[in-house]
Write a protein that holds these residues in place. Structure first.
Motif, PDB file in Angstrom:
ATOM      1  N   SER A   1      17.714  16.030 -41.783  1.00 58.74           N
ATOM      2  CA  SER A   1      17.560  15.698 -40.380  1.00 58.74           C
ATOM      3  C   SER A   1      18.945  16.074 -39.762  1.00 58.74           C
ATOM      4  O   SER A   1      19.073  16.510 -38.519  1.00 58.74           O
ATOM      5  CB  SER A   1      17.002  14.343 -40.057  1.00 58.74           C
ATOM      6  OG  SER A   1      15.698  14.334 -40.606  1.00 58.74           O
ATOM      7  N   TYR A   2      19.865  15.305 -40.285  1.00 61.27           N
ATOM      8  CA  TYR A   2      21.266  15.357 -39.551  1.00 61.27           C
ATOM      9  C   TYR A   2      21.779  16.797 -39.732  1.00 61.27           C
ATOM     10  O   TYR A   2      22.110  17.172 -38.639  1.00 61.27           O
ATOM     11  CB  TYR A   2      22.228  14.643 -40.863  1.00 61.27           C
ATOM     12  CG  TYR A   2      23.699  14.723 -40.116  1.00 61.27           C
ATOM     13  CD1 TYR A   2      24.106  13.852 -38.979  1.00 61.27           C
ATOM     14  CD2 TYR A   2      24.400  15.527 -40.996  1.00 61.27           C
ATOM     15  CE1 TYR A   2      25.337  14.327 -38.662  1.00 61.27           C
ATOM     16  CE2 TYR A   2      25.763  15.528 -40.336  1.00 61.27           C
ATOM     17  CZ  TYR A   2      26.192  14.900 -39.086  1.00 61.27           C
ATOM     18  OH  TYR A   2      27.568  15.051 -38.859  1.00 61.27           O
ATOM     19  N   THR A   3      21.492  17.647 -40.664  1.00 59.69           N
ATOM     20  CA  THR A   3      21.917  18.890 -40.788  1.00 59.69           C
ATOM     21  C   THR A   3      21.266  19.896 -39.758  1.00 59.69           C
ATOM     22  O   THR A   3      21.657  20.636 -39.098  1.00 59.69           O
ATOM     23  CB  THR A   3      21.802  19.523 -42.089  1.00 59.69           C
ATOM     24  OG1 THR A   3      22.482  18.758 -43.058  1.00 59.69           O
ATOM     25  CG2 THR A   3      22.121  21.019 -42.230  1.00 59.69           C
ATOM     26  N   THR A   4      19.783  19.508 -39.608  1.00 60.20           N
ATOM     27  CA  THR A   4      19.032  20.448 -38.783  1.00 60.20           C
ATOM     28  C   THR A   4      19.318  19.950 -37.446  1.00 60.20           C
ATOM     29  O   THR A   4      19.352  20.867 -36.397  1.00 60.20           O
ATOM     30  CB  THR A   4      17.517  20.112 -39.114  1.00 60.20           C
ATOM     31  OG1 THR A   4      17.272  20.636 -40.212  1.00 60.20           O
ATOM     32  CG2 THR A   4      16.784  20.890 -37.951  1.00 60.20           C
ATOM     33  N   LEU A   5      19.396  18.717 -37.017  1.00 59.65           N
ATOM     34  CA  LEU A   5      19.360  18.311 -35.726  1.00 59.65           C
ATOM     35  C   LEU A   5      20.836  18.214 -34.898  1.00 59.65           C
ATOM     36  O   LEU A   5      20.804  17.892 -33.971  1.00 59.65           O
ATOM     37  CB  LEU A   5      18.755  16.985 -35.458  1.00 59.65           C
ATOM     38  CG  LEU A   5      17.464  16.912 -35.833  1.00 59.65           C
ATOM     39  CD1 LEU A   5      16.665  15.455 -35.727  1.00 59.65           C
ATOM     40  CD2 LEU A   5      16.490  17.724 -34.904  1.00 59.65           C
ATOM     41  N   ARG A   6      21.848  18.256 -35.727  1.00 62.01           N
ATOM     42  CA  ARG A   6      23.149  18.523 -35.234  1.00 62.01           C
ATOM     43  C   ARG A   6      23.728  19.501 -34.407  1.00 62.01           C
ATOM     44  O   ARG A   6      23.247  20.596 -34.282  1.00 62.01           O
ATOM     45  CB  ARG A   6      24.191  18.018 -36.131  1.00 62.01           C
ATOM     46  CG  ARG A   6      24.627  18.866 -37.050  1.00 62.01           C
ATOM     47  CD  ARG A   6      25.626  18.315 -37.970  1.00 62.01           C
ATOM     48  NE  ARG A   6      25.784  19.424 -39.032  1.00 62.01           N
ATOM     49  CZ  ARG A   6      26.906  20.158 -39.167  1.00 62.01           C
ATOM     50  NH1 ARG A   6      27.732  19.837 -38.254  1.00 62.01           N
ATOM     51  NH2 ARG A   6      26.830  20.891 -40.178  1.00 62.01           N
TER      52      ARG A   6
END
Length: 98
Positions: free
Chosen positions: A93-98
């Motif tokens: 999630s962190y990688t995708t949404l940043r």
């Protein structure tokens, strides 16, 4: 029958996993519509499968509580697996949404 602390924590983690997966599905569907690549399609299928798995886990935690609450060893393993899944989905999630 009341759920034990470990199983309650596992249910909470399954709920958090579900909440983290929802925006990923939206982003990846949008990306698939834009780019149409197999990789993004695979990410969509991954997220949908994980959503289904977590939804079923929550259902079974409540419908089969006596199964999980009978053995503290099983409770620990279920909690560890939910925790590992949470870490993996949170990183994704962190990688995708940043």
């Amino acid at each position: 029958m009341a759920m034990g602390t470990l199983i309650t924590a596992a249910v909470v983690l399954a709920g958090l996993n579900t909440l983290l997966l929802l925006p990923l599905v939206g982003v990846w569907i949008r990306n698939y519509n834009t780019f149409g690549t197999g990789l993004v399609g695979g990410l969509v299928l991954f997220a949908v499968a994980m959503l289904a798995e977590n939804a079923m886990a929550i259902y079974f935690f409540f419908s089969m509580a006596s199964f999980y609450s009978g053995d503290p060893g099983v409770q620990k393993v279920v909690l560890i697996l939910r925790g590992l899944q949470f870490v993996a989905i949170a990183a994704l999630s962190y990688t995708t949404l940043r």
